[in-house]
Motif scaffolding. Sequence first.
Motif, PDB file in Angstrom:
ATOM      1  N   ILE A 139      -8.943  -6.446   4.415  1.00  0.00           N
ATOM      2  CA  ILE A 139      -7.917  -7.097   3.602  1.00  0.00           C
ATOM      3  C   ILE A 139      -8.429  -7.298   2.181  1.00  0.00           C
ATOM      4  CG2 ILE A 139      -6.626  -9.250   3.278  1.00  0.00           C
ATOM      5  CD1 ILE A 139      -5.542  -7.507   5.540  1.00  0.00           C
ATOM      6  N   GLN A 140      -9.654  -7.788   2.055  1.00  0.00           N
ATOM      7  CA  GLN A 140     -10.236  -8.039   0.742  1.00  0.00           C
ATOM      8  C   GLN A 140     -10.337  -6.744  -0.073  1.00  0.00           C
ATOM      9  OE1 GLN A 140     -14.213  -9.629   0.812  1.00  0.00           O
ATOM     10  NE2 GLN A 140     -13.932 -10.616  -1.166  1.00  0.00           N
ATOM     11  N   LYS A 141     -10.786  -5.669   0.535  1.00  0.00           N
ATOM     12  CA  LYS A 141     -10.911  -4.389  -0.172  1.00  0.00           C
ATOM     13  C   LYS A 141      -9.547  -3.856  -0.608  1.00  0.00           C
ATOM     14  CE  LYS A 141     -15.157  -2.942   2.139  1.00  0.00           C
ATOM     15  NZ  LYS A 141     -15.723  -1.995   3.111  1.00  0.00           N
ATOM     16  N   VAL A 142      -8.552  -3.981   0.263  1.00  0.00           N
ATOM     17  CA  VAL A 142      -7.217  -3.489  -0.075  1.00  0.00           C
ATOM     18  C   VAL A 142      -6.625  -4.316  -1.219  1.00  0.00           C
ATOM     19  CG1 VAL A 142      -4.857  -3.141   0.771  1.00  0.00           C
ATOM     20  CG2 VAL A 142      -6.802  -2.490   2.200  1.00  0.00           C
ATOM     21  N   ILE A 143      -6.779  -5.638  -1.164  1.00  0.00           N
ATOM     22  CA  ILE A 143      -6.281  -6.492  -2.241  1.00  0.00           C
ATOM     23  C   ILE A 143      -6.940  -6.099  -3.561  1.00  0.00           C
ATOM     24  CG2 ILE A 143      -6.255  -8.872  -3.128  1.00  0.00           C
ATOM     25  CD1 ILE A 143      -4.239  -8.446  -0.874  1.00  0.00           C
ATOM     26  N   ARG A 144      -8.248  -5.840  -3.535  1.00  0.00           N
ATOM     27  CA  ARG A 144      -8.941  -5.416  -4.750  1.00  0.00           C
ATOM     28  C   ARG A 144      -8.438  -4.049  -5.226  1.00  0.00           C
ATOM     29  NH1 ARG A 144     -12.438  -7.406  -7.042  1.00  0.00           N
ATOM     30  NH2 ARG A 144     -14.339  -8.487  -6.901  1.00  0.00           N
ATOM     31  N   ALA A 193       0.830  -1.206   0.000  1.00  0.00           N
ATOM     32  CA  ALA A 193       0.000   0.000   0.000  1.00  0.00           C
ATOM     33  C   ALA A 193       0.864   1.256   0.000  1.00  0.00           C
ATOM     34  CB  ALA A 193      -0.947  -0.003   1.201  1.00  0.00           C
ATOM     35  N   HIS A 194       1.938   1.242   0.788  1.00  0.00           N
ATOM     36  CA  HIS A 194       2.860   2.379   0.782  1.00  0.00           C
ATOM     37  C   HIS A 194       3.492   2.556  -0.601  1.00  0.00           C
ATOM     38  CE1 HIS A 194       2.701   2.509   5.190  1.00  0.00           C
ATOM     39  NE2 HIS A 194       3.167   3.729   5.043  1.00  0.00           N
ATOM     40  N   ALA A 195       3.910   1.464  -1.197  1.00  0.00           N
ATOM     41  CA  ALA A 195       4.554   1.534  -2.511  1.00  0.00           C
ATOM     42  C   ALA A 195       3.587   2.025  -3.584  1.00  0.00           C
ATOM     43  CB  ALA A 195       5.107   0.159  -2.892  1.00  0.00           C
ATOM     44  N   ARG A 196       2.332   1.652  -3.472  1.00  0.00           N
ATOM     45  CA  ARG A 196       1.335   2.038  -4.470  1.00  0.00           C
ATOM     46  C   ARG A 196       0.745   3.417  -4.192  1.00  0.00           C
ATOM     47  NH1 ARG A 196      -1.196  -2.456  -7.247  1.00  0.00           N
ATOM     48  NH2 ARG A 196      -2.242  -0.804  -8.398  1.00  0.00           N
ATOM     49  N   GLY A 197       0.940   3.930  -2.977  1.00  0.00           N
ATOM     50  CA  GLY A 197       0.388   5.240  -2.602  1.00  0.00           C
ATOM     51  C   GLY A 197      -0.775   5.067  -1.636  1.00  0.00           C
ATOM     52  N   MET A 198      -0.509   5.294  -0.377  1.00  0.00           N
ATOM     53  CA  MET A 198      -1.501   5.063   0.668  1.00  0.00           C
ATOM     54  C   MET A 198      -2.769   5.884   0.455  1.00  0.00           C
ATOM     55  SD  MET A 198      -1.378   2.943   3.092  1.00  0.00           S
ATOM     56  CE  MET A 198      -0.797   2.568   4.691  1.00  0.00           C
ATOM     57  N   THR A 199      -2.627   7.116   0.004  1.00  0.00           N
ATOM     58  CA  THR A 199      -3.797   7.968  -0.202  1.00  0.00           C
ATOM     59  C   THR A 199      -4.697   7.391  -1.284  1.00  0.00           C
ATOM     60  OG1 THR A 199      -2.560   9.921   0.499  1.00  0.00           O
ATOM     61  CG2 THR A 199      -4.548  10.310  -0.800  1.00  0.00           C
ATOM     62  N   GLU A 200      -4.103   6.950  -2.373  1.00  0.00           N
ATOM     63  CA  GLU A 200      -4.877   6.378  -3.477  1.00  0.00           C
ATOM     64  C   GLU A 200      -5.544   5.073  -3.066  1.00  0.00           C
ATOM     65  OE1 GLU A 200      -6.578   5.857  -7.225  1.00  0.00           O
ATOM     66  OE2 GLU A 200      -5.793   7.618  -6.203  1.00  0.00           O
ATOM     67  N   ILE A 201      -4.834   4.213  -2.357  1.00  0.00           N
ATOM     68  CA  ILE A 201      -5.407   2.941  -1.905  1.00  0.00           C
ATOM     69  C   ILE A 201      -6.559   3.214  -0.932  1.00  0.00           C
ATOM     70  CG2 ILE A 201      -4.956   0.786  -0.657  1.00  0.00           C
ATOM     71  CD1 ILE A 201      -3.735   0.956  -3.514  1.00  0.00           C
ATOM     72  N   ALA A 202      -6.369   4.128  -0.003  1.00  0.00           N
ATOM     73  CA  ALA A 202      -7.428   4.477   0.946  1.00  0.00           C
ATOM     74  C   ALA A 202      -8.669   4.981   0.213  1.00  0.00           C
ATOM     75  CB  ALA A 202      -6.928   5.525   1.935  1.00  0.00           C
ATOM     76  N   ARG A 203      -8.476   5.796  -0.804  1.00  0.00           N
ATOM     77  CA  ARG A 203      -9.605   6.297  -1.590  1.00  0.00           C
ATOM     78  C   ARG A 203     -10.364   5.149  -2.250  1.00  0.00           C
ATOM     79  NH1 ARG A 203     -10.949   6.954  -6.447  1.00  0.00           N
ATOM     80  NH2 ARG A 203      -8.950   6.429  -7.356  1.00  0.00           N
ATOM     81  N   LYS A 204      -9.620   4.207  -2.841  1.00  0.00           N
ATOM     82  CA  LYS A 204     -10.252   3.066  -3.502  1.00  0.00           C
ATOM     83  C   LYS A 204     -10.989   2.165  -2.501  1.00  0.00           C
ATOM     84  CE  LYS A 204      -7.262   2.493  -7.531  1.00  0.00           C
ATOM     85  NZ  LYS A 204      -6.333   1.553  -8.196  1.00  0.00           N
ATOM     86  N   VAL A 205     -10.441   2.048  -1.300  1.00  0.00           N
ATOM     87  CA  VAL A 205     -11.044   1.209  -0.267  1.00  0.00           C
ATOM     88  C   VAL A 205     -12.259   1.893   0.361  1.00  0.00           C
ATOM     89  CG1 VAL A 205     -10.614   0.162   2.010  1.00  0.00           C
ATOM     90  CG2 VAL A 205      -8.920  -0.047   0.202  1.00  0.00           C
ATOM     91  N   GLY A 206     -12.252   3.223   0.361  1.00  0.00           N
ATOM     92  CA  GLY A 206     -13.366   3.965   0.946  1.00  0.00           C
ATOM     93  C   GLY A 206     -13.171   4.292   2.409  1.00  0.00           C
ATOM     94  N   VAL A 207     -11.907   4.440   2.805  1.00  0.00           N
ATOM     95  CA  VAL A 207     -11.584   4.832   4.177  1.00  0.00           C
ATOM     96  C   VAL A 207     -10.618   6.012   4.125  1.00  0.00           C
ATOM     97  CG1 VAL A 207     -11.902   2.510   5.119  1.00  0.00           C
ATOM     98  CG2 VAL A 207      -9.632   3.220   4.384  1.00  0.00           C
ATOM     99  N   SER A 208     -10.425   6.639   5.272  1.00  0.00           N
ATOM    100  CA  SER A 208      -9.444   7.726   5.325  1.00  0.00           C
ATOM    101  C   SER A 208      -8.035   7.134   5.282  1.00  0.00           C
ATOM    102  CB  SER A 208      -9.621   8.544   6.609  1.00  0.00           C
ATOM    103  OG  SER A 208      -9.240   7.775   7.735  1.00  0.00           O
ATOM    104  N   ARG A 209      -7.088   7.949   4.891  1.00  0.00           N
ATOM    105  CA  ARG A 209      -5.693   7.507   4.868  1.00  0.00           C
ATOM    106  C   ARG A 209      -5.255   7.092   6.269  1.00  0.00           C
ATOM    107  NH1 ARG A 209      -0.831  10.104   5.508  1.00  0.00           N
ATOM    108  NH2 ARG A 209      -1.891  12.076   5.756  1.00  0.00           N
ATOM    109  N   GLU A 210      -5.662   7.889   7.258  1.00  0.00           N
ATOM    110  CA  GLU A 210      -5.309   7.575   8.646  1.00  0.00           C
ATOM    111  C   GLU A 210      -5.943   6.253   9.089  1.00  0.00           C
ATOM    112  OE1 GLU A 210      -6.623  10.499   7.638  1.00  0.00           O
ATOM    113  OE2 GLU A 210      -4.839  11.764   7.785  1.00  0.00           O
TER     114      GLU A 210
END
Length: 76
Positions: A59-64, A25-42
């Motif tokens: 876990i499932q949402k982050v993997i997706r 997630a850090h390598a891909r960009g935490m802000t972008e992953i959080a947006r896709k998952v539907g949660v805040s970056r924090e």
Amino acid sequence: MAYYLAAVFRDGDPQLIAMPINDVAHARGMTEIARKVGVSREGLYKSLSANTKPKFATIQKVIRAFDLDLTVSARA
């Protein structure tokens, strides 16, 4: 990335699953992953931090969000 995560899941230690997902997630960009998952970056940081047990749904949402799918296969 997929091989890295597959190896972690294959190892089967639930305590260690969040750490490599956090790394990716850090390598891909935490802000972008959080947006896709539907949660805040924090919130995502908290869910994937060391010594946590994230919910399976998280876990499932982050993997997706990594554009990957979780699959199950029979052991040979």
